[in-house]
Write a protein that holds these residues in place. Structure first.
Motif, mmCIF file in Angstrom:
data_model
loop_
_atom_site.group_PDB
_atom_site.id
_atom_site.type_symbol
_atom_site.label_atom_id
_atom_site.label_comp_id
_atom_site.label_asym_id
_atom_site.label_seq_id
_atom_site.Cartn_x
_atom_site.Cartn_y
_atom_site.Cartn_z
ATOM 1 N N ALA A 334 46.437 52.762 49.787
ATOM 2 C CA ALA A 334 45.930 53.208 48.485
ATOM 3 C C ALA A 334 46.850 52.737 47.353
ATOM 4 C CB ALA A 334 45.816 54.735 48.488
ATOM 5 N N ASN A 335 48.140 52.764 47.580
ATOM 6 C CA ASN A 335 49.090 52.299 46.560
ATOM 7 C C ASN A 335 48.906 50.816 46.255
ATOM 8 O OD1 ASN A 335 50.255 54.832 46.268
ATOM 9 N ND2 ASN A 335 51.808 54.447 47.857
ATOM 10 N N GLN A 336 48.612 50.015 47.308
ATOM 11 C CA GLN A 336 48.399 48.578 47.070
ATOM 12 C C GLN A 336 47.170 48.347 46.199
ATOM 13 O OE1 GLN A 336 48.949 45.802 50.478
ATOM 14 N NE2 GLN A 336 49.492 47.637 51.674
ATOM 15 N N TRP A 337 46.123 49.129 46.417
ATOM 16 C CA TRP A 337 44.925 48.988 45.586
ATOM 17 C C TRP A 337 45.210 49.389 44.138
ATOM 18 C CZ3 TRP A 337 40.912 46.170 46.479
ATOM 19 C CH2 TRP A 337 40.462 45.935 47.769
ATOM 20 N N GLN A 338 46.030 50.426 43.954
ATOM 21 C CA GLN A 338 46.340 50.895 42.605
ATOM 22 C C GLN A 338 47.161 49.882 41.806
ATOM 23 O OE1 GLN A 338 48.210 54.704 43.138
ATOM 24 N NE2 GLN A 338 46.299 55.702 43.828
ATOM 25 N N GLN A 339 47.873 49.021 42.516
ATOM 26 C CA GLN A 339 48.674 48.016 41.830
ATOM 27 C C GLN A 339 47.820 46.886 41.254
ATOM 28 O OE1 GLN A 339 51.665 46.746 44.609
ATOM 29 N NE2 GLN A 339 52.523 48.821 44.853
ATOM 30 N N LEU A 340 46.592 46.808 41.679
ATOM 31 C CA LEU A 340 45.686 45.780 41.168
ATOM 32 C C LEU A 340 44.903 46.325 39.977
ATOM 33 C CD1 LEU A 340 44.264 44.412 44.537
ATOM 34 C CD2 LEU A 340 45.957 43.311 43.072
ATOM 35 N N PRO A 341 44.426 45.440 39.112
ATOM 36 C CA PRO A 341 43.624 45.902 37.979
ATOM 37 C C PRO A 341 42.380 46.650 38.460
ATOM 38 C CG PRO A 341 44.275 43.615 37.695
ATOM 39 C CD PRO A 341 44.654 43.993 39.096
ATOM 40 N N LYS A 342 42.045 47.760 37.762
ATOM 41 C CA LYS A 342 40.868 48.532 38.153
ATOM 42 C C LYS A 342 39.579 47.756 37.910
ATOM 43 C CE LYS A 342 42.790 53.159 37.583
ATOM 44 N NZ LYS A 342 42.641 54.483 36.926
ATOM 45 N N THR A 343 39.599 46.940 36.869
ATOM 46 C CA THR A 343 38.413 46.157 36.540
ATOM 47 C C THR A 343 38.749 44.676 36.643
ATOM 48 O OG1 THR A 343 37.644 47.879 35.030
ATOM 49 C CG2 THR A 343 36.658 45.684 34.800
ATOM 50 N N ILE A 344 38.008 43.977 37.466
ATOM 51 C CA ILE A 344 38.203 42.533 37.632
ATOM 52 C C ILE A 344 36.853 41.869 37.409
ATOM 53 C CG2 ILE A 344 38.891 40.678 39.187
ATOM 54 C CD1 ILE A 344 40.635 42.664 40.675
ATOM 55 N N ARG A 345 36.806 40.964 36.454
ATOM 56 C CA ARG A 345 35.546 40.298 36.120
ATOM 57 C C ARG A 345 35.438 38.963 36.852
ATOM 58 N NH1 ARG A 345 33.166 43.155 32.272
ATOM 59 N NH2 ARG A 345 34.445 44.541 30.967
ATOM 60 N N LEU A 346 34.217 38.491 36.951
ATOM 61 C CA LEU A 346 33.960 37.234 37.644
ATOM 62 C C LEU A 346 34.765 36.095 37.049
ATOM 63 C CD1 LEU A 346 30.098 37.233 38.344
ATOM 64 C CD2 LEU A 346 31.938 37.109 40.022
ATOM 65 N N MET A 347 34.756 35.987 35.728
ATOM 66 C CA MET A 347 35.445 34.872 35.081
ATOM 67 C C MET A 347 36.936 34.912 35.376
ATOM 68 S SD MET A 347 35.283 33.707 31.086
ATOM 69 C CE MET A 347 33.509 33.602 31.198
ATOM 70 N N GLN A 348 37.503 36.127 35.400
ATOM 71 C CA GLN A 348 38.926 36.269 35.700
ATOM 72 C C GLN A 348 39.227 35.799 37.120
ATOM 73 O OE1 GLN A 348 40.239 40.324 35.404
ATOM 74 N NE2 GLN A 348 42.344 39.876 36.032
ATOM 75 N N LEU A 349 38.351 36.157 38.046
ATOM 76 C CA LEU A 349 38.548 35.791 39.450
ATOM 77 C C LEU A 349 38.342 34.286 39.657
ATOM 78 C CD1 LEU A 349 39.315 37.313 41.989
ATOM 79 C CD2 LEU A 349 36.896 37.564 42.527
ATOM 80 N N GLU A 350 37.399 33.727 38.918
ATOM 81 C CA GLU A 350 37.148 32.283 39.029
ATOM 82 C C GLU A 350 38.362 31.472 38.605
ATOM 83 O OE1 GLU A 350 32.381 32.649 37.961
ATOM 84 O OE2 GLU A 350 33.716 31.544 36.643
ATOM 85 N N ARG A 351 39.139 32.016 37.677
ATOM 86 C CA ARG A 351 40.277 31.272 37.149
ATOM 87 C C ARG A 351 41.571 31.559 37.911
ATOM 88 N NH1 ARG A 351 39.222 32.476 30.663
ATOM 89 N NH2 ARG A 351 37.321 31.194 30.454
ATOM 90 N N ASP A 352 41.511 32.497 38.862
ATOM 91 C CA ASP A 352 42.746 32.906 39.545
ATOM 92 C C ASP A 352 42.550 32.888 41.063
ATOM 93 O OD1 ASP A 352 45.128 33.954 40.370
ATOM 94 O OD2 ASP A 352 45.089 35.685 39.014
ATOM 95 N N PRO A 353 42.681 31.723 41.707
ATOM 96 C CA PRO A 353 42.507 31.634 43.171
ATOM 97 C C PRO A 353 43.480 32.537 43.934
ATOM 98 C CG PRO A 353 42.548 29.460 42.170
ATOM 99 C CD PRO A 353 42.958 30.420 41.105
ATOM 100 N N GLN A 354 44.660 32.733 43.366
ATOM 101 C CA GLN A 354 45.634 33.585 44.050
ATOM 102 C C GLN A 354 45.164 35.033 44.102
ATOM 103 O OE1 GLN A 354 48.457 32.571 45.648
ATOM 104 N NE2 GLN A 354 48.493 34.698 46.384
ATOM 105 N N LEU A 355 44.558 35.515 43.002
ATOM 106 C CA LEU A 355 44.022 36.874 42.987
ATOM 107 C C LEU A 355 42.874 37.003 43.991
ATOM 108 C CD1 LEU A 355 43.878 39.705 41.805
ATOM 109 C CD2 LEU A 355 42.413 38.789 39.957
#
Length: 397
Positions: A334-355
């Motif tokens: 649960a702590n690992q999930w909390q360290q990630l942004p609560k909201t992640i948009r498609l465009m953000q994910l498209e630009r960040d292969p590492q994420l």
């Protein structure tokens, strides 16, 4: 000077009498010799007839014994084989079959004693060691069974010893699997596969046993080898599909299972087996729809990652809700999930292969840990768990 009386010449009557005596004696001797010769041949003929009759009786009782043994009537076989042995006490074949009949009737100790006695005169005999291995296995004597199986492999065989040794090796592998000695079983099966001829039925037999020995890698290789024979056999297609599915190679599993389900012989399978393979194909299809494969567009891959993220987070929340005290593995997750942004948009994910990679690793980790803490999942969670076991293999051809 000594004096020798002169011999008086025989008269014609005396010479004639003498010749008659000589002729009569010669005739008598000749008659005696002829009688001896006739008696000899009569005796020889009688002995031959007696021997032939004994051989006929032996073969007759032997045939009865073998027939009874094949029919599953060991008691009748014992009686017949003992009768056959009475006509030829040195016949090793009859002795071996009598010992087999004793074993089949449950008289294990008698059979073992008989086989051990035979080994004294036939050391290194492959069939005898094989029978002793089977009896030892039946009695739960694992060490003795393995010893005799190995001796059977190293022993002498009449006829096609190459084929018989392969059969013994496969029987040994089956026994090892039953005893949970899977590594040893795999070794024996790989030796058998390496020495086997290019025969589809043999390849599929060994492949099936490799599946039982939990070696889907080599099982798949043998099924694929069997499929090189034309026409492809349905059993080989199904076996290849099962093995690929077990390895997490779902694209390959789908290809083989589709071919199998379209095979004209598939409808002859029992309905419950058909259901198993149809479900396996459906799972493979669904997994391929969940997997963010490299062949997808950037957007399509991002959409799948976000969908999988939602599934995993819901699974974690459901799992946590069942715990009065949160176990450490779930708390860390649960702590690992909390360290990630609560909201992640498609465009953000498209630009960040590492994420994208981080999210999928956390998805797999979530499905694995929640399965350990909260039991087997269902639906997409179950499919993501299968993917988590070998993510790189999902779309491996």
């Amino acid at each position: 000077m000594p004096f020798f009386p002169l011999r008086t010449a025989l008269s014609p009557e005396e010479r004639q009498l003498r010749q008659r005596l000589i002729f009569r004696d010669a005739l008598a001797l000749s008659s005696l010799f002829a009688i001896v010769v006739v008696l000899f041949f009569i005796t020889l003929a009688l002995f031959h007839s007696f021997s032939v009759h004994r051989e006929e009786l032996k073969q007759r009782w032997l045939a009865r014994g073998e027939k009874a043994l094949q029919a599953g009537q060991p008691q009748a076989a014992i009686q017949a084989l003992r009768s056959a042995l009475a006509y030829d006490t040195d016949d090793k074949r009859i002795q071996i079959e009598l010992a087999q009949a004793l074993a089949a009737s449950g008289r294990t100790q008698e059979a073992v004693a008989y086989f051990n006695t035979l080994l004294e005169s036939l050391p290194g005999n492959g069939p005898i060691h094989l029978e002793l291995a089977r009896l030892a296995a039946k009695e739960g004597q694992q060490a003795q069974a393995l010893e005799h199986y190995q001796a059977a492999l190293d022993g002498t065989w009449q006829g096609d010893g190459y084929v018989r040794r392969r059969e013994v090796r496969l029987e040994l592998a089956k026994y090892l699997i039953s005893q949970k000695h899977l590594e040893q079983a795999r070794t024996q099966l790989l030796i058998a596969a390496g020495n086997a001829p290019d025969d589809a039925s043999i390849e599929m037999t060994i492949a099936g046993m490799l599946e039982s020995a939990q070696d889907p890698v080599n099982a798949l290789e043998l099924y694929q080898k069997a499929l090189q024979h034309k026409p492809p056999q349905l059993a080989a297609l199904l076996g290849a599909g099962r093995s690929a599915y077990a390895l997490g190679r779902f694209l390959l599993a789908k290809q083989y299972l589709e071919r199998a389900l379209n095979h004209p012989g598939f409808e002859k399978y029992p309905s419950d087996q058909q259901t198993v393979y149809r479900n396996m194909l459906a799972d493979s299809d669904h997994i391929l729809m969940l997997d963010p494969g490299e062949d997808l567009t950037v957007r399509a891959r991002a959409e799948r990652v976000l969908a999988n993220r939602k599934t995993a987070q819901e699974r974690l929340a459901s799992c946590l809700s069942t715990k009065s005290t949160v176990p450490q593995p779930l708390e860390d997750l649960a702590n690992q999930w909390q360290q990630l942004p609560k909201t992640i948009r498609l465009m953000q994910l498209e630009r960040d292969p590492q994420l994208e990679q981080t999210l999928m690793q956390l998805v797999y980790q979530t499905e694995t840990i929640t399965a350990q803490q909260c039991g087997a999942p269902t639906g997409n969670d179950a499919l993501l768990l299968k993917m988590a076991q070998n993510p790189e293999a999902v779309e491996q051809p």
